[in-house]
Every structure is written in structure tokens, then in C-alpha cells.
Write a protein that holds these residues in place. Sequence first.
Motif, PDB file in Angstrom:
ATOM      1  N   VAL A 141       0.877  -1.469  -0.049  1.00  0.00           N
ATOM      2  CA  VAL A 141       0.420   0.312   0.380  1.00  0.00           C
ATOM      3  C   VAL A 141       0.874   1.599   0.288  1.00  0.00           C
ATOM      4  O   VAL A 141       1.970   1.424   0.938  1.00  0.00           O
ATOM      5  N   TYR A 142       0.638   2.298  -0.648  1.00  0.00           N
ATOM      6  CA  TYR A 142       1.786   3.253  -0.886  1.00  0.00           C
ATOM      7  C   TYR A 142       0.172   4.739  -0.448  1.00  0.00           C
ATOM      8  O   TYR A 142      -0.578   4.635  -0.800  1.00  0.00           O
ATOM      9  N   ALA A 143       0.572   5.002   0.050  1.00  0.00           N
ATOM     10  CA  ALA A 143       0.356   7.011   0.296  1.00  0.00           C
ATOM     11  C   ALA A 143       1.276   7.930  -0.364  1.00  0.00           C
ATOM     12  O   ALA A 143       1.975   7.891  -0.729  1.00  0.00           O
ATOM     13  N   VAL A 144       0.252   8.567  -1.861  1.00  0.00           N
ATOM     14  CA  VAL A 144       0.983   9.173  -2.812  1.00  0.00           C
ATOM     15  C   VAL A 144       0.429  10.404  -1.770  1.00  0.00           C
ATOM     16  O   VAL A 144      -1.207  11.298  -2.043  1.00  0.00           O
ATOM     17  N   LYS A 145       1.081  11.796  -1.716  1.00  0.00           N
ATOM     18  CA  LYS A 145       1.085  12.677  -1.870  1.00  0.00           C
ATOM     19  C   LYS A 145       1.335  13.920  -2.809  1.00  0.00           C
ATOM     20  O   LYS A 145       2.856  14.050  -2.979  1.00  0.00           O
ATOM     21  N   PHE A 146       0.295  15.242  -3.770  1.00  0.00           N
ATOM     22  CA  PHE A 146       0.899  16.126  -4.887  1.00  0.00           C
ATOM     23  C   PHE A 146       0.705  17.411  -4.146  1.00  0.00           C
ATOM     24  O   PHE A 146       1.307  18.056  -4.856  1.00  0.00           O
ATOM     25  N   ASP A 147       0.406  17.303  -2.702  1.00  0.00           N
ATOM     26  CA  ASP A 147      -0.010  18.647  -2.159  1.00  0.00           C
ATOM     27  C   ASP A 147       0.161  18.697  -0.125  1.00  0.00           C
ATOM     28  O   ASP A 147      -0.176  17.220  -0.256  1.00  0.00           O
ATOM     29  N   ASP A 148       0.778  19.182   0.517  1.00  0.00           N
ATOM     30  CA  ASP A 148       1.415  18.960   1.468  1.00  0.00           C
ATOM     31  C   ASP A 148       0.129  19.113   3.002  1.00  0.00           C
ATOM     32  O   ASP A 148       0.455  17.807   4.088  1.00  0.00           O
ATOM     33  N   ASN A 149      -0.740  19.983   2.142  1.00  0.00           N
ATOM     34  CA  ASN A 149      -1.589  20.134   3.069  1.00  0.00           C
ATOM     35  C   ASN A 149      -3.006  19.395   2.608  1.00  0.00           C
ATOM     36  O   ASN A 149      -4.190  19.570   3.439  1.00  0.00           O
ATOM     37  N   GLN A 150      -2.787  18.377   1.042  1.00  0.00           N
ATOM     38  CA  GLN A 150      -4.192  17.723   0.873  1.00  0.00           C
ATOM     39  C   GLN A 150      -3.507  16.021   1.583  1.00  0.00           C
ATOM     40  O   GLN A 150      -2.321  15.903   1.649  1.00  0.00           O
ATOM     41  N   ALA A 151      -4.972  15.625   1.771  1.00  0.00           N
ATOM     42  CA  ALA A 151      -5.259  13.839   2.026  1.00  0.00           C
ATOM     43  C   ALA A 151      -4.076  13.115   0.489  1.00  0.00           C
ATOM     44  O   ALA A 151      -4.424  13.674  -0.694  1.00  0.00           O
ATOM     45  N   PRO A 152      -3.570  12.268   1.632  1.00  0.00           N
ATOM     46  CA  PRO A 152      -2.800  11.282   0.536  1.00  0.00           C
ATOM     47  C   PRO A 152      -3.341  10.899  -0.686  1.00  0.00           C
ATOM     48  O   PRO A 152      -5.255  10.134  -0.627  1.00  0.00           O
ATOM     49  N   VAL A 153      -3.437  10.200  -2.201  1.00  0.00           N
ATOM     50  CA  VAL A 153      -3.812   9.117  -3.046  1.00  0.00           C
ATOM     51  C   VAL A 153      -2.967   8.120  -2.404  1.00  0.00           C
ATOM     52  O   VAL A 153      -2.337   8.112  -2.375  1.00  0.00           O
ATOM     53  N   VAL A 154      -4.551   6.919  -1.680  1.00  0.00           N
ATOM     54  CA  VAL A 154      -4.311   5.217  -1.648  1.00  0.00           C
ATOM     55  C   VAL A 154      -4.013   4.452  -2.370  1.00  0.00           C
ATOM     56  O   VAL A 154      -4.975   4.386  -2.726  1.00  0.00           O
ATOM     57  N   GLY A 155      -3.163   4.003  -2.706  1.00  0.00           N
ATOM     58  CA  GLY A 155      -2.842   3.094  -3.771  1.00  0.00           C
ATOM     59  C   GLY A 155      -2.111   2.162  -3.498  1.00  0.00           C
ATOM     60  O   GLY A 155      -1.129   1.513  -2.888  1.00  0.00           O
ATOM     61  N   PHE A 156      -2.331   0.737  -4.160  1.00  0.00           N
ATOM     62  CA  PHE A 156      -2.751  -0.280  -3.914  1.00  0.00           C
ATOM     63  C   PHE A 156      -3.705  -1.250  -4.965  1.00  0.00           C
ATOM     64  O   PHE A 156      -4.608  -0.737  -5.487  1.00  0.00           O
TER      65      PHE A 156
END
Length: 202
Positions: free
Chosen positions: A111-126
Motif C-alpha cells: 500500500v502506498y500513500a501518494v501526496k501531491f500537496d503537503d496539506n492535502q490527503a494522500p491518494v492511497v494506491g494498492f
Amino acid sequence: MNTKISNYIESFDFSQISEARKQILQPLVDFIQDKHATQSEIRLNFICTHNSRRSHLSQVWSQAAAHHFNIKQVYCYSGGTEATAMFPMVAETLANNGFNIQQLSKEDNPVYAVKFDDNQAPVVGFSKRFDDAFNPESEFAAIMTCSQADQGCPFIAGAQKRIPITFEDPKAFDNTPQQAEKYNERSLQIGQEMFYVFSKIK
């Protein structure tokens, strides 16, 4: 938005997208616009055979595009006709594009957490099936990102709209000297096209 991603966004040139390709993208524009106009939640489920490469790239870039254009209530998901694992080169490519990647687990299907902005929730990838409990059950657009899933899965239960937007598979270049280049090429193509889609929302 992370600085490196912002630099890539500035390099996107929508004039490079052919008119034929824009016609393929238009049903997704229409779906998002209709939902946005009625202030409804916008659920996008990007579907490919193994949920290992193109569907993840599409999910991540679409969520980033929605944030960039300040389109609210957008929830991006991904799934496959079977579950395998997110291919490690996808995480590496996204990291090279400026996303912050955290691997949260080490099993065969990490499972990966992918963040595009420090203040936004990550996209969870699996990797998961498109009808996994993690994904929406109804009122979503099913975006078919590979021709094999598009042909092999003609009906997606619960989908409000089914939209084929297929991309060439970078897997063809696995374990070759061109691997990193081709994954980056596909990632940026998907990014540019998803940013084009969200740029059209009024």
C-alpha cells in the motif's frame, strides 16, 4: 502543489493533444461537468486489467488536477479485473514527477500513500478489483484505461457511465534500457490529458 509537479504542470501543452484524442476525452469532461453543475460528488474509477500501472497513474494525476483547478468533491479510485500489485516503477516514476511517496506496507501487494500537496490527503494506491469495497458501489464513472479491460469487461456494475480512455502499456518496456523513459512518458501523457479534462470544467 509540490514545486516539481507545478513545473511539470506549467510544461503541459494542450495543443499537443490531437482533436481525435480530445473527442475521446470529451465524455469524461461531460460527466464531470454535469456533476459539478449540480454540486454532486464526482466519483471516478480508473480501471485496467491488473490495476498495476496505467489505472494508478490516472487516479493520481486526476486527483491532482481536480485540486489544481479547485474542482470540489472529486474522489478518484482505481481497480482491475483482477488484483496483482502496483508495479514499483509506477511509484518511482511518480516520485520523479514530484509526488511524495510513502510505502505503508511491505507485503506482495503493498500500500502506498501518494501526496501531491503537503496539506492535502494522500491518494492511497494498492492493487484491487474495480468492485473492491474500497471503491465506490454506485454513481461513478468507470474509465477503462486499457483495451483488454475495455473488451473483457463490457459491463461495470454500479457505473453511471462507462468511458473508454485507453493508454499504451509501459509494461512493454519492463527490464529494458528504455523502461524509465517510457514510464515517465506515459505518466506525463496521462497527466497532461487529465489536466486538459479538468481545465474544461466551468
